[in-house]
Design a protein around this motif. Structure first.
Motif, PDB file in Angstrom:
ATOM      1  N   UNK A 279       5.392  -7.625   8.441  1.00 32.20           N
ATOM      2  CA  UNK A 279       4.037  -7.567   7.740  1.00 32.20           C
ATOM      3  C   UNK A 279       3.642  -6.480   6.831  1.00 32.20           C
ATOM      4  N   UNK A 280       3.459  -6.756   5.424  1.00 30.61           N
ATOM      5  CA  UNK A 280       3.134  -5.750   4.653  1.00 30.61           C
ATOM      6  C   UNK A 280       1.563  -5.797   4.297  1.00 30.61           C
ATOM      7  N   UNK A 281       0.802  -4.746   4.327  1.00 23.75           N
ATOM      8  CA  UNK A 281      -0.402  -4.813   4.225  1.00 23.75           C
ATOM      9  C   UNK A 281      -0.998  -3.929   2.890  1.00 23.75           C
ATOM     10  N   UNK A 282      -1.498  -4.437   1.788  1.00 25.56           N
ATOM     11  CA  UNK A 282      -1.726  -3.623   0.618  1.00 25.56           C
ATOM     12  C   UNK A 282      -3.351  -3.407   0.880  1.00 25.56           C
ATOM     13  N   UNK A 283      -3.579  -1.894   0.984  1.00 23.43           N
ATOM     14  CA  UNK A 283      -5.002  -1.331   1.024  1.00 23.43           C
ATOM     15  C   UNK A 283      -5.275  -0.334   0.222  1.00 23.43           C
ATOM     16  N   UNK A 284      -4.717  -0.020  -0.851  1.00 25.33           N
ATOM     17  CA  UNK A 284      -4.841   1.050  -1.879  1.00 25.33           C
ATOM     18  C   UNK A 284      -6.312   0.648  -2.522  1.00 25.33           C
ATOM     19  N   UNK A 285      -7.315   1.495  -2.377  1.00 28.70           N
ATOM     20  CA  UNK A 285      -8.539   1.226  -3.163  1.00 28.70           C
ATOM     21  C   UNK A 285      -9.124   2.386  -3.714  1.00 28.70           C
ATOM     22  N   UNK A 286      -9.668   2.567  -4.809  1.00 35.37           N
ATOM     23  CA  UNK A 286     -10.695   3.577  -5.322  1.00 35.37           C
ATOM     24  C   UNK A 286     -11.845   2.786  -5.782  1.00 35.37           C
ATOM     25  N   UNK A 287     -13.047   3.520  -6.016  1.00 37.04           N
ATOM     26  CA  UNK A 287     -13.980   2.565  -6.680  1.00 37.04           C
ATOM     27  C   UNK A 287     -14.651   3.407  -7.514  1.00 37.04           C
TER      28      UNK A 287
END
Length: 283
Positions: free
Chosen positions: A12-20
């Motif tokens: 499982x690979x989770x992409x969760x990088x975020x800025x706003x």
């Protein structure tokens, strides 16, 4: 955050990088706008390429892209973030299509769509609105998102909203887009940006991380405690005289969307729900 599972029966690979970034489109620095897209979209692109190389070699795996409900219903004052999340949804679809052509049935791509989550995300946002950013209700706990991700890893689906508020918002927008978009514009102004607390222009955590001592999972917005009674889009009137789209019901094996016209009042949601139930039962 991007993680890859340990070698085993399922990777499982989770992409969760975020800025706003909050601010009117015409008044936000273009370099800040570009930074949001670079982190939120290109970060996922680079990581997806790495994960898919691994998955193709093993011929199985689950890529989970953490998107947002605003990828479906964009908000005012968050054009960069909304655009990035819509882009993530499109990225997931595109990758799934490529995998389907390769007949890789054991490699899955999932888009997870949370609504508002109780994290420090809002306090660290770049802000050019002049107003403090708040967590717009309903607010869900990070644990609920984590549980959803875990379930998606075990039983992948293409798109997974987190919480009834997110599910309802997506459903209603597809049924009555204009009404939902108008409602969202009002809600952001009333609930997402403080009318009492000002905020100076700042670039938040776009270029530097928040201090380690401030790193927490939850940020005191309430999580589950703010959910009851605040599912503002669940069977409630969106705007005065608007069309109300109610939950999808499964009847005779077919999904039925019950849509009712209702005037805004404290009883509007109840009347609309009763109307929908009558239609769904064929009365």
């Amino acid at each position: 955050m991007t993680t890859v599972g340990e070698p085993g029966p399922l990777d499982v690979w989770i992409n969760n990088a975020a800025v706003t970034l909050f601010g009117p489109l015409s008044q936000t620095p273009l370099e800040d706008f570009r930074r949001v897209l670079d982190v939120n979209i290109m970060g996922y692109v680079h990581d997806a390429r790495a994960a898919l190389k691994h998955f193709r070699r093993r011929d199985h795996g689950v890529l989970i892209n953490i998107s947002s409900v605003v990828g479906e219903v964009a908000q005012p004052f968050t054009a960069a973030y909304s655009l990035s999340k819509a882009g993530i949804n499109a990225l997931s679809v595109s990758i799934r299509s490529e995998l389907a052509r390769e007949k890789r049935d054991d490699v899955h791509v999932v888009s997870v769509l949370p609504a508002t989550v109780d994290t420090p995300f809002f306090g660290e946002a770049a802000n050019y609105t002049g107003r403090k950013v708040l967590a717009m209700p309903p607010v869900y706990s990070p644990q609920r998102v984590a549980d959803t991700v875990l379930k998606a890893a075990k039983k992948p689906r293409h798109e997974v909203p987190v919480g009834p508020g997110a599910k309802q918002l997506v459903m209603q927008h597809r049924a009555t887009p204009a009404a939902v978009e108008n409602f969202m514009a009002v809600q952001v102004d009333k609930k997402h940006l403080s009318r009492k607390e000002p905020a100076g222009a700042n670039s938040g955590n776009l270029y530097r991380s928040a201090p380690r001592e401030l790193a927490t999972i939850q940020d005191g917005w309430g999580g589950r405690s703010r959910q009851p009674g605040r599912r503002v889009l669940t069977g409630a009137a969106l705007t005065a005289g608007a069309v109300v789209a109610l939950p999808v019901a499964i009847a005779a094996g077919k999904a039925v969307v019950a849509v009712a016209a209702a005037k805004t009042s404290k009883n509007a949601a109840g009347r609309a729900r009763a109307y929908a139930a009558t239609k769904i039962r064929g009365r």
